[in-house]
Motif scaffolding. Structure first.
Motif, mmCIF file in Angstrom:
data_model
loop_
_atom_site.group_PDB
_atom_site.id
_atom_site.type_symbol
_atom_site.label_atom_id
_atom_site.label_comp_id
_atom_site.label_asym_id
_atom_site.label_seq_id
_atom_site.Cartn_x
_atom_site.Cartn_y
_atom_site.Cartn_z
ATOM 1 N N PRO A 147 0.840 -1.172 -0.098
ATOM 2 C CA PRO A 147 -0.246 -0.061 0.025
ATOM 3 C C PRO A 147 0.782 1.292 -0.136
ATOM 4 C CG PRO A 147 0.029 -0.905 2.194
ATOM 5 C CD PRO A 147 0.724 -1.969 1.303
ATOM 6 N N LYS A 148 0.187 2.456 -0.589
ATOM 7 C CA LYS A 148 1.164 3.455 -0.509
ATOM 8 C C LYS A 148 0.899 4.313 0.686
ATOM 9 C CE LYS A 148 3.063 5.040 -3.322
ATOM 10 N NZ LYS A 148 4.677 4.729 -3.649
ATOM 11 N N VAL A 149 -0.327 4.052 1.382
ATOM 12 C CA VAL A 149 -0.514 4.499 2.993
ATOM 13 C C VAL A 149 -0.775 3.193 3.760
ATOM 14 C CG1 VAL A 149 -1.862 6.007 4.448
ATOM 15 C CG2 VAL A 149 -1.249 7.048 1.927
ATOM 16 N N LEU A 150 -0.046 3.125 4.694
ATOM 17 C CA LEU A 150 -0.386 2.235 5.859
ATOM 18 C C LEU A 150 -0.678 2.796 7.136
ATOM 19 C CD1 LEU A 150 -0.234 -0.903 6.510
ATOM 20 C CD2 LEU A 150 1.960 -0.550 6.462
ATOM 21 N N ILE A 151 -1.717 2.401 7.870
ATOM 22 C CA ILE A 151 -2.048 2.926 9.116
ATOM 23 C C ILE A 151 -1.787 1.684 10.115
ATOM 24 C CG2 ILE A 151 -3.543 4.264 10.649
ATOM 25 C CD1 ILE A 151 -2.781 5.787 8.029
ATOM 26 N N LEU A 152 -1.274 1.903 11.254
ATOM 27 C CA LEU A 152 -1.205 0.822 11.939
ATOM 28 C C LEU A 152 -1.465 1.357 13.302
ATOM 29 C CD1 LEU A 152 2.379 -0.199 10.674
ATOM 30 C CD2 LEU A 152 0.315 -1.433 10.281
ATOM 31 N N ASP A 153 -2.069 0.849 14.247
ATOM 32 C CA ASP A 153 -2.541 1.180 15.724
ATOM 33 C C ASP A 153 -2.010 0.181 16.606
ATOM 34 O OD1 ASP A 153 -3.781 2.544 17.758
ATOM 35 O OD2 ASP A 153 -5.882 2.111 17.115
ATOM 36 N N GLU A 154 -1.151 0.610 17.377
ATOM 37 C CA GLU A 154 -0.323 -0.329 18.172
ATOM 38 C C GLU A 154 0.047 -1.537 17.482
ATOM 39 O OE1 GLU A 154 0.324 0.835 21.201
ATOM 40 O OE2 GLU A 154 -0.802 2.588 21.527
ATOM 41 N N PRO A 155 0.730 -1.446 16.348
ATOM 42 C CA PRO A 155 1.336 -2.710 15.731
ATOM 43 C C PRO A 155 2.119 -3.670 16.537
ATOM 44 C CG PRO A 155 2.569 -0.951 15.110
ATOM 45 C CD PRO A 155 1.413 -0.197 16.100
ATOM 46 N N ALA A 156 2.914 -3.199 17.729
ATOM 47 C CA ALA A 156 3.692 -4.007 18.541
ATOM 48 C C ALA A 156 2.994 -4.749 19.564
ATOM 49 C CB ALA A 156 5.055 -3.294 18.909
ATOM 50 N N SER A 157 2.089 -4.384 19.741
ATOM 51 C CA SER A 157 1.176 -5.094 20.708
ATOM 52 C C SER A 157 1.105 -6.460 20.645
ATOM 53 C CB SER A 157 -0.413 -4.488 20.637
ATOM 54 O OG SER A 157 -1.060 -5.360 21.771
ATOM 55 N N VAL A 161 10.440 -9.263 21.501
ATOM 56 C CA VAL A 161 11.514 -8.411 20.860
ATOM 57 C C VAL A 161 12.000 -8.839 19.701
ATOM 58 C CG1 VAL A 161 13.863 -7.638 21.382
ATOM 59 C CG2 VAL A 161 12.385 -8.012 23.119
ATOM 60 N N ILE A 162 12.169 -10.196 19.310
ATOM 61 C CA ILE A 162 12.615 -10.621 18.081
ATOM 62 C C ILE A 162 11.700 -10.268 16.826
ATOM 63 C CG2 ILE A 162 13.370 -12.590 16.734
ATOM 64 C CD1 ILE A 162 14.387 -13.728 19.261
ATOM 65 N N VAL A 163 10.409 -10.580 17.187
ATOM 66 C CA VAL A 163 9.503 -10.509 16.032
ATOM 67 C C VAL A 163 9.202 -8.904 15.858
ATOM 68 C CG1 VAL A 163 7.083 -10.819 15.621
ATOM 69 C CG2 VAL A 163 8.383 -12.558 16.482
#
Length: 287
Positions: A147-157, A161-163
């Motif tokens: 995508p040209k625009v990507l929106i992520l809301d708390e993506p690391a939830s 650490v490795i992932v």
């Protein structure tokens, strides 16, 4: 290229959530979205993704209208929240097949790479996945059509650490190779510092700070001096500790030195603030 244009955005539920908000993003890169709870981050994300319409104002994503051009935008944007509700009875493989059929630009090589790096099993049912596995699966679904625009809301939830590190690499590659605009909201400042090039900080239901992290940190100065009762519009936040007066100054270190001379301050030291200090000061906390 215009990625995101928001002009005069207002949104009210039982109380004002966004107030005459303006935001213009014309450069690709990774933008960290910060703000205390209740300042309008989720509503801003919903406005950009078209899942919530503003009461007034203009929204343009990739030069398109989120309502009139909804189908086109779904093919050219991506979104991942921390509570996506996937169809629990489908396997991950079936969901991948569905998404790849919906997106003509689906990158099979990227799909294979991410599935391998995240150690995901296509055969497993969505309902049987852990929260972390669902986040990883959601990221694959959100980025493989580039995508040209990507929106992520708390993506690391829910990610270890490795992932998380692999997620950073994936998003950086997308921003650089595909020249995409990525906005991600997070309460984890360490994630923001590692991943983002630029910051969007919301306070009082509007954009308080916007720019590259480098420019924002270098256009503010942390000052520690002998105690004083000085008040100035150039002081963002201050505190008194053990006879010291410490504050964040709105200006470069050169400007701060001139300010100190003009107000006869006995400076003990000055430096660029940390991201945490700048965010706390911008949000109304004491440094």
């Amino acid at each position: 290229m215009s990625f995101i244009q928001l002009m005069g955005i207002n949104k009210t539920y039982d109380y004002p959530v966004l107030k005459n908000l303006n935001l213009s993003i014309t450069q690709p890169g990774v933008y960290g979205l910060l703000g205390r709870n209740g300042v309008g981050k989720t509503t801003l994300i919903k406005t950009i993704t078209g899942t919530s319409l503003p009461d007034s104002g203009i929204v343009s994503i990739l030069g398109k209208d989120p309502v009139k051009d909804e189908v086109w935008l779904k093919k050219n944007t991506g979104y991942l929240s921390d509570d996506d509700r996937w169809p629990v009875l489908m396997s991950f493989g079936d969901l991948l097949k569905l998404y790849s059929q919906l997106h003509s630009k689906w990158d099979k090589n990227l799909e294979k790479k991410l599935i391998s790096e995240f150690r995901l099993d296509k055969r497993i049912g969505i309902g049987a996945m852990s929260k972390g596995q669902r986040q990883m699966a959601g990221l694959v679904l959100a980025v493989c059509h580039k995508p040209k625009v990507l929106i992520l809301d708390e993506p690391a939830s829910g990610l270890d650490v490795i992932v998380r590190k692999k997620m950073y690499e994936c998003l950086n590659d997308l921003a650089m190779e595909n020249e995409s605009c990525i906005i991600f909201a997070s309460h984890i400042l360490d994630d923001v510092e590692k991943l983002a090039d630029s910051l969007i900080v919301l306070t009082d239901h509007n954009v308080a700070l916007f720019g590259t992290i480098f420019d924002l940190l270098n256009s503010h100065t942390f000052i520690s001096c002998d105690y004083t009762e000085l008040e100035s519009s150039l002081i963002m936040s201050s505190s008194s500790k053990s006879g010291n007066f410490e504050f964040i100054f709105k200006g470069s270190q050169h400007d701060a030195e001139q300010f100190a001379t003009e107000h006869s301050l006995n400076i003990k030291y000055l430096r660029s603030p940390s991201l945490e200090e700048l965010f706390i000061a911008c949000s109304g906390g004491d440094v």
